[in-house]
Write an enzyme that holds these catalytic residues in place. Structure first.
Site, mmCIF file in Angstrom:
data_model
loop_
_atom_site.group_PDB
_atom_site.id
_atom_site.type_symbol
_atom_site.label_atom_id
_atom_site.label_comp_id
_atom_site.label_asym_id
_atom_site.label_seq_id
_atom_site.Cartn_x
_atom_site.Cartn_y
_atom_site.Cartn_z
ATOM 1 C CD GLU A 167 33.374 18.181 12.632
ATOM 2 O OE1 GLU A 167 33.089 16.938 12.728
ATOM 3 O OE2 GLU A 167 33.944 18.254 11.516
ATOM 4 C CD GLN B 264 40.939 19.747 7.082
ATOM 5 O OE1 GLN B 264 40.101 20.599 6.725
ATOM 6 N NE2 GLN B 264 40.626 18.725 7.981
ATOM 7 C CE1 TYR C 77 37.274 15.409 0.129
ATOM 8 C CE2 TYR C 77 39.678 16.000 0.565
ATOM 9 C CZ TYR C 77 38.406 16.383 0.551
ATOM 10 O OH TYR C 77 37.944 17.313 1.195
ATOM 11 C CB THR D 134 37.061 8.431 28.015
ATOM 12 O OG1 THR D 134 37.778 7.042 28.122
ATOM 13 C CG2 THR D 134 37.449 9.171 29.092
ATOM 14 C CE1 TYR D 135 36.880 14.896 26.581
ATOM 15 C CE2 TYR D 135 38.246 13.343 25.345
ATOM 16 C CZ TYR D 135 38.114 14.235 26.031
ATOM 17 O OH TYR D 135 39.193 15.072 26.390
ATOM 18 C CB ALA D 136 30.678 8.519 24.223
ATOM 19 C CB THR E 186 38.565 19.956 11.114
ATOM 20 O OG1 THR E 186 39.520 20.835 10.443
ATOM 21 C CG2 THR E 186 37.615 20.913 12.218
ATOM 22 C CD GLN F 147 39.171 2.524 17.796
ATOM 23 O OE1 GLN F 147 37.963 2.194 17.808
ATOM 24 N NE2 GLN F 147 40.248 1.938 18.465
#
Length: 185
Positions: free
Chosen positions: A134, A177, A167, A110-112, A132, A153
């Protein structure tokens, strides 16, 4: 590596709190969809964003990053990213990735299809926290990002075995975070 199905994601979310809050189905209702899908989980972006703005023609330097390069916006509806600009957001969901799992995040179509690219680097085993996000507006027009709706997704991949070092073992710099987190070196 194999991609986890909805059944496996649900089990890990319920038994190991891999995703919290966890939405057990796809939610649409006039919104950009979020929640559990066949082979992934569509996460939502929260209501706080940091949007790039040009201060005195500064240079973006990931080693000496200035928070002055961003304007913080909070909105329960949406924010507008200026043309050819960039913003950061954060997931509503908190992720607790098991030791034998890693996660790759891809933007929603939808955004792409409107020129908005969502990027997140791979989420490594035993990462814990919000993620986070971007956002790049690749268009010459202002673009909306809807708060509290689906944006990306998360695909969960199970390794052939647990890693030697996770990690958490490395004390990753973004471990734990919360909220929109700026670059760290």
């Amino acid at each position: 590596m194999s991609v986890l199905s909805d059944k496996s994601i649900r089990k890990l979310a319920v038994e190991q709190s891999m995703i919290s809050p966890f939405i057990d189905k796809q939610v649409r209702d006039g919104k950009i969809s979020y929640g559990l899908s066949s082979f992934g989980y569509d996460a939502r972006v929260g209501d706080e964003f940091k949007i790039f703005h040009n201060v005195n023609s500064s240079i973006v330097d990931p080693k000496e990053f200035s928070s002055d390069n961003f304007v913080t916006k909070k909105s329960s509806d949406y924010i507008i990213i200026p043309p050819n600009s960039f913003a950061l957001g954060t997931t509503i969901e908190v992720f607790k990735i098991p030791r034998d799992i890693m996660c790759i995040v891809v933007g929603k179509s939808t955004y792409a299809r409107t020129g908005i690219i969502v990027n997140v680097t791979p989420i490594e085993s035993e990462f814990f926290g919000t993620v986070t996000l971007e956002f790049s507006n690749t268009t010459p027009l202002p673009a909306k990002i809807y708060a509290n709706e689906g944006v990306a997704q998360f695909l969960f991949l199970k390794g052939d075995q647990s890693p030697e070092t996770s990690y958490a073992d490395r004390k990753g710099k973004y471990m734990g975070q919360t909220g929109v987190t700026l670059p760290k070196v």
